[in-house]
Design an enzyme around this catalytic site. Structure first.
Site, PDB file in Angstrom:
ATOM      1  N   LYS A 179     -21.078  -9.121  -9.607  1.00 49.47           N
ATOM      2  CA  LYS A 179     -21.389 -10.234 -10.192  1.00 49.47           C
ATOM      3  C   LYS A 179     -20.365 -11.133 -10.104  1.00 49.47           C
ATOM      4  O   LYS A 179     -19.078 -10.739 -10.451  1.00 49.47           O
ATOM      5  CB  LYS A 179     -21.819 -10.134 -11.925  1.00 49.47           C
ATOM      6  CG  LYS A 179     -22.007 -11.340 -12.402  1.00 49.47           C
ATOM      7  CD  LYS A 179     -22.664 -11.157 -13.883  1.00 49.47           C
ATOM      8  CE  LYS A 179     -23.044 -12.540 -14.507  1.00 49.47           C
ATOM      9  NZ  LYS A 179     -23.758 -12.560 -15.895  1.00 49.47           N
ATOM     10  N   ASP A 215     -27.570 -15.429 -25.573  1.00 48.38           N
ATOM     11  CA  ASP A 215     -28.409 -15.709 -24.504  1.00 48.38           C
ATOM     12  C   ASP A 215     -29.515 -14.500 -24.578  1.00 48.38           C
ATOM     13  O   ASP A 215     -29.792 -13.884 -23.182  1.00 48.38           O
ATOM     14  CB  ASP A 215     -27.896 -15.923 -23.189  1.00 48.38           C
ATOM     15  CG  ASP A 215     -28.550 -16.862 -22.434  1.00 48.38           C
ATOM     16  OD1 ASP A 215     -29.635 -17.424 -22.543  1.00 48.38           O
ATOM     17  OD2 ASP A 215     -28.180 -17.006 -20.963  1.00 48.38           O
TER      18      ASP A 215
HETATM   19  P1  ADP Z   1     -26.685 -14.978 -14.922  1.00 44.03           P
HETATM   20  O1  ADP Z   1     -25.193 -15.436 -15.951  1.00 44.03           O
HETATM   21  O2  ADP Z   1     -26.693 -15.705 -13.790  1.00 44.03           O
HETATM   22  O3  ADP Z   1     -27.741 -15.205 -15.837  1.00 44.03           O
HETATM   23  P2  ADP Z   1     -26.876 -12.193 -15.005  1.00 44.03           P
HETATM   24  O4  ADP Z   1     -25.958 -11.218 -15.546  1.00 44.03           O
HETATM   25  O5  ADP Z   1     -28.021 -12.663 -16.289  1.00 44.03           O
HETATM   26  O6  ADP Z   1     -26.595 -13.520 -14.466  1.00 44.03           O
HETATM   27  O7  ADP Z   1     -27.833 -11.570 -13.954  1.00 44.03           O
HETATM   28  C1  ADP Z   1     -28.611 -12.233 -13.488  1.00 44.03           C
HETATM   29  C2  ADP Z   1     -29.881 -11.225 -12.726  1.00 44.03           C
HETATM   30  O8  ADP Z   1     -29.396 -10.502 -11.990  1.00 44.03           O
HETATM   31  C3  ADP Z   1     -30.693 -10.815 -13.893  1.00 44.03           C
HETATM   32  O9  ADP Z   1     -31.743 -11.233 -14.611  1.00 44.03           O
HETATM   33  C4  ADP Z   1     -30.980  -9.360 -13.434  1.00 44.03           C
HETATM   34  O10 ADP Z   1     -32.287  -9.532 -12.682  1.00 44.03           O
HETATM   35  C5  ADP Z   1     -29.874  -9.181 -12.454  1.00 44.03           C
HETATM   36  N1  ADP Z   1     -28.889  -8.147 -12.641  1.00 44.03           N
HETATM   37  C6  ADP Z   1     -27.640  -8.477 -13.267  1.00 44.03           C
HETATM   38  N2  ADP Z   1     -27.051  -7.268 -13.512  1.00 44.03           N
HETATM   39  C7  ADP Z   1     -27.751  -6.299 -13.126  1.00 44.03           C
HETATM   40  C8  ADP Z   1     -27.644  -5.082 -13.221  1.00 44.03           C
HETATM   41  N3  ADP Z   1     -26.456  -4.284 -13.446  1.00 44.03           N
HETATM   42  N4  ADP Z   1     -28.365  -4.205 -12.678  1.00 44.03           N
HETATM   43  C9  ADP Z   1     -29.740  -4.893 -12.227  1.00 44.03           C
HETATM   44  N5  ADP Z   1     -29.985  -5.959 -12.097  1.00 44.03           N
HETATM   45  C10 ADP Z   1     -28.964  -6.950 -12.611  1.00 44.03           C
HETATM   46 MG    MG Z   2     -28.649 -14.126 -17.276  1.00 42.07          MG
END
Ligand code: ADP
Ligand code: MG
Length: 400
Positions: free
Chosen positions: A124, A229
């Site tokens: 991320k 959130d």
């Molecule tokens: P943001 O801060 O941009 O909302 P998120 O952490 O919510 O970031 O991640 C965005 C998207 O990426 C999530 O809605 C999910 O679909 C996918 N995602 C994030 N982390 C994971 C993970 N550890 N495993 C699988 N999918 C993930």
């Molecule tokens: Mg998110």
């Protein structure tokens, strides 16, 4: 911003040293003067070696020449910071190759990566400060201070905070991904093989999933926390097979996305708590046509449970990890600002019912159909992946 790792294999050990020098110089200089870069990098080849590296880095956009400056200087780009973070993850063997992007948020890029055993993980990359701070006057004034508003600083804060919470929640047995590493504005965590609730069109027993999510909100509250959130994008729903013929699968919610978490003692805690609860109620009513007959839960009741039964308060954890009150405030102002401006642009999850049904499962396709899907993984580590024929093997040749 798209992460493109293709230039990584062309960087020499000297280039990495110079890139690191620009990063170090950025701590005290918005534009890092060339003599300072030379001084920090201290290459054997002297100034000419540094200049060669500077040209190479500028050419691929990792640093940018600031022409309007009174003096000759450079600043690190998002790409430059991405490379430095990936370089660290690669040297610690957490990341070997970078695959496709699975999510593009307002504040982050989510990439699939793999280590040298082929185990897939999630990277991320926090990208705060992509929007300008204009909506709220107090924020604008607060963020006039350069440091508070710098994208590099804010994105790093988001990553540090998210990593600290993920660790604390995981230790307490909360259903969250396992945090593996953090470097600069990035986090490596386990890949959860489960879609966001947003993509689920129906469930066999909405009442029990709803109860589980409310229980999760209350359990967080007991530990002193509000997610902040708690929506259908940040809850992944994992299907587990059981031996029970009547209930062949169970659904387990897994919570992600923690930079905005707040303490139950926060001055706006009630608003955040109610908003999280409301978000789940609204989603269940629209998507699953389920409305709970039990009112609440209410903040005042949840508040009474904080720290009860000797549970560990996790709201203090981040501060304990060296995340100061000033850092917390800087990040909070930036996140609030980001939220305000995206609401203005109509990007909140608050769309009307008809719109939501239409969008339904399509939205994911937009992201999933991202052009980098076809490219296959880009290797950044320094080992050789089996069956890697055809892959771009990128070598980091600085001996780390
Ligand atoms: P943001 O801060 O941009 O909302 P998120 O952490 O919510 O970031 O991640 C965005 C998207 O990426 C999530 O809605 C999910 O679909 C996918 N995602 C994030 N982390 C994971 C993970 N550890 N495993 C699988 N999918 C993930
Ligand atoms: Mg998110």
């Amino acid at each position: 911003m798209k992460l493109d790792t293709r230039a990584m294999r062309h960087l020499t050990a000297e280039d990495w040293r110079v890139l690191t020098a620009v990063e170090m110089g950025s701590k005290n200089h918005e534009i890092v003067p060339t003599p300072l870069i030379e001084k920090i990098a201290r290459l054997k080849g002297g100034a000419s070696g540094v200049h060669k590296s500077i040209s190479a880095l500028a050419k691929v956009g990792l640093i940018a020449r600031m022409k309007e400056a009174k003096y000759d200087g450079y600043r690190l780009s998002y790409g430059g910071l991405d490379y430095l973070a990936l370089h660290t993850h690669a040297s610690r063997k957490h990341v070997y190759s970078v695959g496709s992007r699975i999510g593009v948020g307002k504040e982050s890029d989510i990439m699939i990566v793999a280590d040298d055993t082929g185990t897939q993980k999630v990277l991320k990359i926090h990208r705060l400060g992509r929007i300008s701070f204009r909506t709220v006057k107090t924020n604008r004034d607060y963020l006039r201070n350069r440091q508070s508003a710098s994208w590099m600083y804010l994105s790093r804060l988001a990553a540090i905070k998210e990593y600290a919470f993920m660790q604390a929640l995981r230790e307490e047995g909360f259903p969250v991904p396992e945090p593996i590493a953090q470097s600069r504005h990035t986090i490596v965590m386990t890949l959860i093989d489960a879609p966001p609730m947003r993509q689920i069109s129906s469930v066999p027993d909405p009442a029990s999933l709803y109860a589980e999510l409310i229980a999760l909100i209350l359990r967080l509250a007991k530990h002193g926390l509000i997610h902040g959130d708690f929506n259908e994008f940040n809850i992944l729903i994992r299907e587990d097979k059981t031996d029970d013929d009547e209930n062949p699968i169970t659904l387990t919610p897994i919570l992600i996305d923690f930079p905005q978490m707040v303490s139950m003692d926060h001055q706006n805690a009630e608003m955040y708590f109610d908003r999280d609860v409301e978000c789940i109620k609204r989603f269940f009513s629209r998507r699953f046509h389920f409305t709970s007959t039990t009112p609440g839960p209410f903040f005042r009741d949840a508040k009474k449970t904080v720290g009860r039964d000797g549970v560990r308060r996790l709201d203090a954890v981040v501060e304990a990890s060296g995340f100061t009150k000033k850092m917390a405030k800087d990040l909070e102002v930036a996140l609030r600002e980001q939220e305000a401006s995206s609401e203005k642009r109509g990007e909140s999850g608050d769309e009307s019912e008809e719109e939501e049904e239409e969008e339904d499962l399509e939205e994911e396709d937009e992201n999933d159909g991202d052009e980098d899907d076809d490219e296959g993984p880009q290797v950044i580590g320094d080992g050789v992946l089996e069956n890697s024929a055809g892959l771009n093997k990128l070598t980091i040749n600085d001996g780390t």
